[in-house]
Design a protein around this motif. Structure first.
Motif, mmCIF file in Angstrom:
data_model
loop_
_atom_site.group_PDB
_atom_site.id
_atom_site.type_symbol
_atom_site.label_atom_id
_atom_site.label_comp_id
_atom_site.label_asym_id
_atom_site.label_seq_id
_atom_site.Cartn_x
_atom_site.Cartn_y
_atom_site.Cartn_z
ATOM 1 N N LEU A 129 -7.959 5.033 2.178
ATOM 2 C CA LEU A 129 -6.448 4.616 2.543
ATOM 3 C C LEU A 129 -5.393 5.905 3.210
ATOM 4 O O LEU A 129 -6.167 7.046 2.490
ATOM 5 C CB LEU A 129 -5.713 4.397 1.136
ATOM 6 C CG LEU A 129 -6.169 2.856 0.751
ATOM 7 C CD1 LEU A 129 -5.390 2.837 -0.866
ATOM 8 C CD2 LEU A 129 -5.750 1.565 1.867
ATOM 9 N N TYR A 130 -5.213 6.362 4.228
ATOM 10 C CA TYR A 130 -4.411 7.233 4.769
ATOM 11 C C TYR A 130 -3.194 7.117 5.038
ATOM 12 O O TYR A 130 -2.690 5.857 5.458
ATOM 13 C CB TYR A 130 -5.713 7.159 6.072
ATOM 14 C CG TYR A 130 -5.279 8.692 6.820
ATOM 15 C CD1 TYR A 130 -5.770 9.449 6.539
ATOM 16 C CD2 TYR A 130 -4.348 9.214 7.857
ATOM 17 C CE1 TYR A 130 -6.094 10.867 6.894
ATOM 18 C CE2 TYR A 130 -4.354 9.821 8.718
ATOM 19 C CZ TYR A 130 -5.029 11.025 8.352
ATOM 20 O OH TYR A 130 -4.989 12.542 8.646
ATOM 21 N N VAL A 156 -7.895 8.273 -1.539
ATOM 22 C CA VAL A 156 -6.527 7.982 -0.911
ATOM 23 C C VAL A 156 -6.862 9.601 -0.412
ATOM 24 O O VAL A 156 -6.849 10.853 -0.670
ATOM 25 C CB VAL A 156 -5.734 7.213 -1.052
ATOM 26 C CG1 VAL A 156 -5.370 8.237 -2.301
ATOM 27 C CG2 VAL A 156 -4.435 7.549 -0.839
ATOM 28 N N TYR A 162 -8.705 1.749 9.173
ATOM 29 C CA TYR A 162 -9.349 2.884 8.040
ATOM 30 C C TYR A 162 -10.589 2.578 8.345
ATOM 31 O O TYR A 162 -11.064 2.115 8.324
ATOM 32 C CB TYR A 162 -8.839 1.862 6.700
ATOM 33 C CG TYR A 162 -7.664 0.890 6.758
ATOM 34 C CD1 TYR A 162 -6.732 1.770 5.979
ATOM 35 C CD2 TYR A 162 -7.254 -0.067 7.208
ATOM 36 C CE1 TYR A 162 -5.646 1.785 5.811
ATOM 37 C CE2 TYR A 162 -5.831 -0.560 6.522
ATOM 38 C CZ TYR A 162 -4.987 0.520 6.682
ATOM 39 O OH TYR A 162 -3.405 0.091 5.919
ATOM 40 N N LYS A 197 0.912 -1.733 -0.251
ATOM 41 C CA LYS A 197 -0.277 0.197 0.021
ATOM 42 C C LYS A 197 1.040 1.332 -0.122
ATOM 43 O O LYS A 197 0.649 2.380 -0.862
ATOM 44 C CB LYS A 197 -1.057 -0.042 1.466
ATOM 45 C CG LYS A 197 -2.408 -0.668 1.130
ATOM 46 C CD LYS A 197 -3.013 -0.368 2.079
ATOM 47 C CE LYS A 197 -4.619 -1.357 2.088
ATOM 48 N NZ LYS A 197 -5.007 -2.239 2.893
ATOM 49 N N ASP A 214 -12.736 4.986 -5.001
ATOM 50 C CA ASP A 214 -11.532 4.089 -4.235
ATOM 51 C C ASP A 214 -11.409 5.592 -3.833
ATOM 52 O O ASP A 214 -11.030 6.739 -4.468
ATOM 53 C CB ASP A 214 -10.316 3.567 -4.675
ATOM 54 C CG ASP A 214 -10.342 2.061 -5.255
ATOM 55 O OD1 ASP A 214 -10.173 1.319 -4.054
ATOM 56 O OD2 ASP A 214 -11.052 2.056 -6.215
ATOM 57 N N HIS A 217 -3.368 11.893 1.921
ATOM 58 C CA HIS A 217 -2.189 11.927 2.260
ATOM 59 C C HIS A 217 -1.764 12.899 2.779
ATOM 60 O O HIS A 217 -1.937 14.324 2.594
ATOM 61 C CB HIS A 217 -1.800 11.517 1.626
ATOM 62 C CG HIS A 217 0.408 11.738 1.165
ATOM 63 N ND1 HIS A 217 0.936 12.375 0.910
ATOM 64 C CD2 HIS A 217 1.105 11.318 3.169
ATOM 65 C CE1 HIS A 217 2.571 12.285 1.070
ATOM 66 N NE2 HIS A 217 2.308 11.544 2.793
ATOM 67 N N ILE A 237 1.810 2.857 -3.276
ATOM 68 C CA ILE A 237 0.659 4.252 -3.629
ATOM 69 C C ILE A 237 1.073 5.725 -3.363
ATOM 70 O O ILE A 237 1.060 6.649 -4.555
ATOM 71 C CB ILE A 237 -0.605 3.971 -2.954
ATOM 72 C CG1 ILE A 237 -1.431 2.994 -3.092
ATOM 73 C CG2 ILE A 237 -1.596 4.945 -3.507
ATOM 74 C CD1 ILE A 237 -2.950 2.487 -2.214
ATOM 75 N N PRO A 274 2.143 4.571 5.646
ATOM 76 C CA PRO A 274 0.316 4.698 5.691
ATOM 77 C C PRO A 274 -0.383 4.690 7.940
ATOM 78 O O PRO A 274 1.133 4.313 8.454
ATOM 79 C CB PRO A 274 0.971 3.157 5.490
ATOM 80 C CG PRO A 274 1.781 2.381 4.466
ATOM 81 C CD PRO A 274 2.496 3.503 4.983
ATOM 82 N N LEU A 278 -2.498 5.330 -7.153
ATOM 83 C CA LEU A 278 -3.954 4.893 -6.545
ATOM 84 C C LEU A 278 -4.585 4.133 -8.002
ATOM 85 O O LEU A 278 -4.915 3.133 -8.391
ATOM 86 C CB LEU A 278 -4.873 6.093 -6.132
ATOM 87 C CG LEU A 278 -5.941 5.368 -6.146
ATOM 88 C CD1 LEU A 278 -6.075 4.778 -4.606
ATOM 89 C CD2 LEU A 278 -7.033 6.601 -5.400
#
Length: 486
Positions: free
Chosen positions: A279-280, A335, A318, A153, A333, A337, A156, A286, A205
């Motif tokens: 996703l974080y 994500v 999550y 992951k 999906d 960040h 990404i 991660p 991603l």
């Protein structure tokens, strides 16, 4: 920093390695090697995390504390074996020309601080010129699922100038053969400009989606035979200025809607479904989603983007979003960040919470970007309803134009439609008018509700009747026409 599981410890150690690589001006390499010894009693797993960044300092590890609950099933001896190329405790840089590798044992379960760290004999570098650190920890677990999914992951992110490698070596009675799960050149980008980070996140991603959440090593060509045409991508970036009190906060959001034909194999069904795992990442590593970001997700007016959120919750750290109205064989999906513009070492000192408004702004910008660049995507329920009237309206207008005996009128209408001949087939004229009506509806739906003005005319000519006048001639669907200028 307190850690309550081996996975949390690995997350912290990998995060430290990434930060050291971010500080370096050179191309860096991060390697994670899992070596299992199932024949030992008890079975032993050794995890090696190494990097070629600016080098570690002991301060990164001396504050670590391991706190396992009474019901914890993990078994770990609490020992970390540290090898650095710098023997000075509070120096965060390492000389490439140092001749020795300095080694320590750190027991994070030891309460007495003076007993936690033990210096071991140094090892010569034998003329090799490198910098960096290596951390080995031993745990009485199996390698399955401990770091593999976590590191994949991490791909990404595609951290600029960082090559990532994951190797799993499972020993057995017949000998062991290491398997390279992730290539060292995978996830590497060479642009270090601030604007490139989110582009790398988008690309990462997309690759994650193409591989069905990394369940496959390569792109699934049965689902994505036409490549990125199946993906609708939007991104948003929100930042806070850097000052003497803050290192500057950045929040990036990427949202992908994948629309597939019917999946061809059971492994492809992950690409579809009504649930989205958010996703974080924080500071290029991660982690579990923060409470402020979870609150931001819940505060978004999803209905204004044509989505109905059934539920939101946390599963294994999550955020999990479940939708009510996704079309068949589609999936969303997301994500997020968050990171600081200026790197701080060690990461354990970065305690600042990214506020809800920063996350909310990045998500909304990503949704707006996705909607703006992909016609017909994320339309509101009202726009979808009005768009359903377009075929009937197009048939009526085409009938009026084609049935007219005034050749000048017909010529002018065809010119406005961009058609060259007055002898066009009825179906072509209807489709042309329908596409213009739909484009007006979709264009108006992209604007925020509070800033919407009159929708543009179907034909750029002052003599064309206003939408309200057209509505009087077509009373059955008055709601459809009034929406054109709402």
């Amino acid at each position: 920093m307190e850690v309550s599981s081996v996975q949390e410890l690995c997350r912290y150690l990998i995060s430290c390695a990434i930060q050291r690589c971010r500080m370096s001006d050179e191309l860096c390499r991060l390697s994670v090697v899992l070596k299992s010894s199932p024949l030992s009693n008890p079975p032993l797993l050794r995890i090696s995390i190494s990097d070629t960044g600016v080098g570690s300092c002991l301060e990164e590890y001396q504050g670590l504390k391991y706190t396992s609950g009474p019901n914890s099933l993990e078994k770990w001896d609490g020992l970390i074996f540290i090898a650095t190329t710098n023997g000075l405790i509070f120096i965060a840089t390492t000389s490439m020309h140092e001749n020795e590798i300095h080694q320590y044992n750190l027991n994070v379960k030891e309460i007495v601080s003076s007993r936690r760290l033990a210096k071991l004999p140094s090892k010569p570098k034998n003329g090799a010129k490198f910098s960096g650190t290596e951390v080995l920890l031993s745990t009485l677990e199996t390698a399955d699922g401990l770091v593999t999914c976590f590191l994949q992951k991490m791909l990404i992110l595609k951290v600029p100038k960082l090559a990532i490698e994951l190797v799993v070596d499972c020993g057995n009675s017949h000998g062991s053969r290491p398997e390279n799960f992730v290539s060292a050149n995978e996830g590497i980008t060479f642009s270090s400009s601030p604007s490139s980070n989110i582009d790398s996140l988008k690309s990462g991603l997309e690759d994650y989606v193409f591989k069905h959440a990394n369940s496959q090593k390569n792109i699934c060509h049965s689902c994505f035979s036409s490549g990125r045409e199946n993906l609708k991508v939007g991104s948003g970036l929100a930042c806070r200025k850097e000052n003497h009190r803050s290192t500057g906060q950045v929040m990036e959001a990427v949202i992908i809607i994948s629309q597939l034909s019917e999946p061809t194999s059971p492994s492809c069904f992950r690409a579809c479904g009504t649930k989205t795992e958010v996703l974080y990442f924080k500071d290029f590593s991660p982690c579990s989603i923060s409470q402020s970001s979870l609150s931001a997700l819940a505060s978004i007016d999803w209905k204004s983007y044509g989505l109905i959120l059934r539920s939101i919750g946390i599963q294994d750290g999550y955020a999990s979003l479940e939708w009510e109205n996704l079309t068949p064989y589609s999936h969303i999906d997301i994500v997020l960040h968050c990171y600081h513009k200026r790197v701080i070492i060690p990461p354990a000192k970065q305690r600042t919470e990214f506020d809800r408004s920063l996350t909310r702004k990045a998500i909304k910008l990503a949704l707006d970007d996705l909607k703006e660049n992909n016609a017909g995507v994320l339309l509101t329920a009202h726009a979808l309803k009005i768009r359903g009237y377009a075929p009937d309206l197009a048939t009526t207008i085409a009938g009026l134009v084609l049935s007219s005996s005034d050749s000048d009128f017909r010529k002018e209408c065809f010119s406005l439609l961009g058609l060259q001949s007055q002898d066009m087939e009825r179906e072509i004229v209807e489709n042309c008018i329908k596409e213009r009506i739909i484009s007006v509806i979709e264009l108006n739906d992209r604007k925020p509700q509070r800033s919407r003005e009159h929708a543009p005319f179907l034909f750029e000519d002052e003599r064309i009747p206003e939408p309200d006048d057209l509505a009087e001639e077509y009373e059955e669907d008055e709601e459809a026409f009034s929406s054109l200028d709402s």
